[in-house]
Design an enzyme around this catalytic site. Structure first.
Site, PDB file in Angstrom:
ATOM      1  N   CYS A  57      -0.016   3.943   2.555  1.00 48.89           N
ATOM      2  CA  CYS A  57       0.655   3.327   3.979  1.00 48.89           C
ATOM      3  C   CYS A  57       2.163   4.062   3.980  1.00 48.89           C
ATOM      4  CB  CYS A  57       0.409   2.010   4.201  1.00 48.89           C
ATOM      5  SG  CYS A  57      -1.291   1.651   3.949  1.00 48.89           S
TER       6      CYS A  57
ATOM      7  N   CYS B 102       0.857  -1.216  -0.005  1.00 47.73           N
ATOM      8  CA  CYS B 102      -0.068  -0.137   0.122  1.00 47.73           C
ATOM      9  C   CYS B 102       0.917   1.317   0.130  1.00 47.73           C
ATOM     10  CB  CYS B 102      -0.940  -0.019   1.198  1.00 47.73           C
ATOM     11  SG  CYS B 102      -1.795   1.440   1.706  1.00 47.73           S
TER      12      CYS B 102
END
Ligand code: ZN
Length: 146
Positions: free
Chosen positions: A72, A69
């Site tokens: 993230c 991700c």
């Protein structure tokens, strides 16, 4: 306000009982001498998460993320920065939802990065999407009861 609080050591998972007056001094774990408030997010797995939720008496913020991700990874340094700003009032931890997929189902996680604020084992608030350090800090302050 109680005179002592229980805190799980982020390094060895021992349960510590700390006088609230000593929190600001950065107390160490009675078992392994690691700092109980490292001022940086620490890694969790599901067993550790459960232990913190069951025992911790300091508000606890968990960043649910995954290595694939991108947002993230963008948020990680800002989350760490917010952690330094809020220690010892709030502890910060990270949980890799790819490695620990059962946690994703348990907390009905649909999108990451997701942060969930816990207080005494209960979910207080959650927020999906990238936030910078200032946004994380003000969001936590809004949701932690004085
Ligand atoms: Zn320890």
């Amino acid at each position: 306000m109680t005179d002592t609080i229980h805190i799980i050591c982020p390094a060895c998972q021992a349960k510590n009982r700390i006088p609230t007056a000593k929190l600001a001094a950065g107390p160490a774990c009675g078992a392994c001498k690691a700092s109980l408030f490292p001022g940086a997010p620490f890694e969790l797995d599901e067993a550790r998460l459960n232990k913190h939720l069951k025992n911790d008496e300091v508000p606890f913020l968990v960043d649910f993320w995954a290595p694939w991700c991108g947002p993230c990874r963008t948020m990680a340094p800002m989350f760490a920065d917010a952690s330094r700003q809020m220690s010892p009032a709030v502890r910060f931890a990270k949980l890799d939802t790819e490695q620990h997929q059962s946690v994703g189902a348990r907390f009905q996680i649909r999108g990451i990065p997701l942060i969930i604020l816990f207080d005494k084992g209960r979910e207080v608030a959650r927020q999906t999407g990238v936030m910078n350090a200032g946004q994380i800090v003000s969001w936590v302050r809004q949701n932690v009861k004085g």
